[in-house]
Scaffold this motif. Structure first.
Motif, short mmCIF file in Angstrom:
data_model
loop_
_atom_site.label_atom_id
_atom_site.label_comp_id
_atom_site.label_asym_id
_atom_site.label_seq_id
_atom_site.Cartn_x
_atom_site.Cartn_y
_atom_site.Cartn_z
N LYS A 176 1.05 18.25 -72.26
CA LYS A 176 2.34 17.81 -72.73
C LYS A 176 3.31 18.95 -72.97
N GLU A 177 2.71 20.05 -73.63
CA GLU A 177 3.36 21.15 -74.25
C GLU A 177 3.67 22.16 -72.95
N HIS A 178 5.03 22.69 -73.01
CA HIS A 178 5.20 23.59 -72.00
C HIS A 178 5.76 25.02 -72.54
N LEU A 179 5.86 26.10 -71.83
CA LEU A 179 6.37 27.12 -72.01
C LEU A 179 7.91 27.20 -72.07
N ALA A 180 8.63 27.29 -73.30
CA ALA A 180 10.21 26.79 -73.35
C ALA A 180 10.68 28.29 -73.38
N GLY A 181 10.39 29.12 -73.70
CA GLY A 181 11.12 30.33 -73.77
C GLY A 181 9.98 31.58 -74.48
N PHE A 182 10.66 32.87 -74.59
CA PHE A 182 9.89 34.00 -74.99
C PHE A 182 10.62 35.11 -75.56
N TYR A 183 9.84 35.65 -76.41
CA TYR A 183 10.81 37.23 -77.02
C TYR A 183 9.64 38.11 -76.51
N LEU A 184 9.81 39.26 -76.01
CA LEU A 184 9.29 40.49 -76.05
C LEU A 184 9.51 41.49 -77.29
N VAL A 185 8.94 41.62 -78.06
CA VAL A 185 9.23 42.40 -79.24
C VAL A 185 8.31 43.84 -79.48
N ASP A 218 13.66 23.92 -67.63
CA ASP A 218 13.11 22.61 -67.75
C ASP A 218 11.76 22.71 -66.71
N PRO A 219 10.53 22.44 -67.35
CA PRO A 219 9.30 22.33 -66.40
C PRO A 219 9.44 21.62 -65.06
N ILE A 220 10.22 20.67 -65.03
CA ILE A 220 10.60 20.17 -63.53
C ILE A 220 11.03 21.08 -62.50
N THR A 221 11.61 22.25 -62.90
CA THR A 221 11.91 23.17 -61.73
C THR A 221 11.04 24.15 -61.48
N MET A 278 3.59 48.70 -80.49
CA MET A 278 2.94 47.96 -79.55
C MET A 278 3.93 46.57 -79.40
N LYS A 279 3.80 46.32 -78.13
CA LYS A 279 4.68 45.24 -77.74
C LYS A 279 3.80 43.77 -77.76
N TYR A 280 4.73 42.82 -78.11
CA TYR A 280 3.83 41.40 -78.32
C TYR A 280 4.99 40.58 -77.75
N MET A 281 4.28 39.61 -77.08
CA MET A 281 5.12 38.16 -76.43
C MET A 281 4.94 37.24 -77.44
N LEU A 282 6.01 36.90 -77.87
CA LEU A 282 6.08 35.87 -78.79
C LEU A 282 6.45 34.33 -77.86
N LEU A 283 5.47 33.62 -77.39
CA LEU A 283 5.44 32.49 -76.45
C LEU A 283 6.07 31.01 -77.27
N ILE A 284 7.15 30.64 -76.78
CA ILE A 284 7.74 29.46 -77.51
C ILE A 284 7.05 28.25 -76.82
N TYR A 285 6.65 27.35 -77.43
CA TYR A 285 6.31 26.23 -76.70
C TYR A 285 6.76 24.92 -77.30
N SER A 286 7.20 23.80 -76.40
CA SER A 286 7.76 22.83 -76.59
C SER A 286 6.96 21.50 -75.92
N ASN A 287 7.60 20.49 -76.22
CA ASN A 287 7.41 19.24 -75.30
C ASN A 287 8.34 17.97 -75.51
#
Length: 120
Positions: free
Chosen positions: A75-84, A50-53, A1-10
């Motif tokens: 405050k948090e934003h999605l900074a990146g992801f892995y699809l595994v 960057d979220p500004i874009t 099964m595929k999973y998104m690993l969603l990386i958050y930052s602020n």
């Protein structure tokens, strides 16, 4: 099964890191990315600008609008992801826990539905 690993930052957590910590974070991602790729588990992965874009697109009454910035007001934003591709969610959680971002903000693990969407 595929999973998104969603990386958050602020901005605050990123600004609080030393140059050495940022370098370590970058190396940890490179190592994990390589490992997942070599094991055939990595489907895709990338950091996000960057979220500004960001532009959020909506259609209301047939009119398309694109507004600046992300839709969510947090405050948090999605900074990146892995699809595994993993055997189960526990394996995906194990990889998410190895991401250094989990120490600073969060990494979300979300199953990816197949095209029918019925398995959820």
């Amino acid at each position: 099964m595929k999973y998104m690993l969603l990386i958050y930052s602020n901005p605050e957590s990123w600004a609080s890191l030393s140059a050495e910590q940022r370098d370590g974070l970058t190396r940890a991602h490179a190592d994990l990315y390589k490992e997942l790729d070599e094991q055939g588990l990595l489907v895709a992965g990338a950091g996000l600008a960057d979220p500004i874009t960001t532009r959020t697109v909506t259609i209301r009454d047939g009119v398309t609008a694109a507004t600046d910035g992300p839709y969510a007001e947090t405050k948090e934003h999605l900074a990146g992801f892995y699809l595994v591709e993993c055997d189960d969610i526990d394996q995906a959680i194990g990889y998410a826990a190895r991401m250094p971002d989990a120490e600073y903000v969060a990494v979300e693990v979300r199953p990816v539905m197949d095209s029918s969407g019925l398995e959820m």
